[in-house]
Design an enzyme around this catalytic site. Structure first.
Site, PDB file in Angstrom:
ATOM      1  N   GLU A 165       0.863   4.087   1.765  1.00  8.27           N
ATOM      2  CA  GLU A 165       1.327   4.570   3.065  1.00  8.27           C
ATOM      3  C   GLU A 165       2.462   3.692   3.582  1.00  8.27           C
ATOM      4  OE1 GLU A 165      -3.189   5.293   2.831  1.00  8.27           O
ATOM      5  OE2 GLU A 165      -1.799   3.691   2.281  1.00  8.27           O
ATOM      6  N   HIS A 215       0.842  -1.189   0.000  1.00  2.00           N
ATOM      7  CA  HIS A 215       0.000   0.000   0.000  1.00  2.00           C
ATOM      8  C   HIS A 215       0.883   1.246   0.000  1.00  2.00           C
ATOM      9  CE1 HIS A 215      -3.984  -1.833   1.695  1.00  2.00           C
ATOM     10  NE2 HIS A 215      -3.471  -2.548   0.708  1.00  2.00           N
ATOM     11  N   CYS A 248      -6.326   2.443   5.127  1.00  2.55           N
ATOM     12  CA  CYS A 248      -7.142   1.264   5.426  1.00  2.55           C
ATOM     13  C   CYS A 248      -7.078   0.909   6.911  1.00  2.55           C
ATOM     14  CB  CYS A 248      -6.691   0.087   4.575  1.00  2.55           C
ATOM     15  SG  CYS A 248      -5.044  -0.560   4.962  1.00  2.55           S
TER      16      CYS A 248
END
Length: 150
Positions: free
Chosen positions: A58, A56, A83
């Protein structure tokens, strides 16, 4: 409502631009993220699937931080709400952000329940982070994900 500055918009626009660099996927969003220190200096950036098919944005940015980086006044800008649940890793991005000690999160687009039904905003706020949504940039964040949205 938390204050939104031109600087916030500029960094979030960059995060949205980074999302366009993501290899397309039918099972994950294309997301960009930038971490900025309290003095407005970029510390790291990343995008989904940058170095791993399940990475992801981040998480990619967090992995690039220098050891010992001062995050006490940092902000992470993400094109998509971080998320709070994921099948591919044990720790969701909201948890990683909180564990890193980043106190402020700014994002453009609230995650729709296409893959998981969660609320990263609530998890971050419960963990003590300030969360700001800049809805006026949501269309920019959706662009690289148009193939998922029909």
């Amino acid at each position: 409502m938390a204050e939104v500055s031109r600087t916030d918009r500029r960094w979030l626009e960059l995060a949205c631009e980074l999302a366009a660099l993501c290899p397309p996927s039918n099972t994950a969003y294309s997301v960009g993220a930038v971490i900025v220190d309290g003095d407005g200096r970029e510390l790291a950036r990343g995008h989904s699937r940058e170095s791993d098919p399940i990475e992801h944005a981040e998480e990619a940015a967090l992995a690039k931080l220098e050891p010992g980086a001062d995050l006490s006044a940092a902000t992470i800008y993400s094109s998509l709400e971080p998320c709070c649940s994921r099948a591919s890793r044990p720790e969701p991005c909201a948890g990683l952000i909180l564990a890193a000690g980043i106190p402020r999160v700014v994002y453009a687009w609230r995650e729709p329940p296409l893959f998981v039904d969660c609320d990263g905003t609530e998890q971050l706020r419960t963990g003590g982070a300030t969360v700001v949504e800049i809805e006026s940039l949501a269309d920019r964040a959706r662009e690289p994900n148009a193939h998922l949205l029909g």
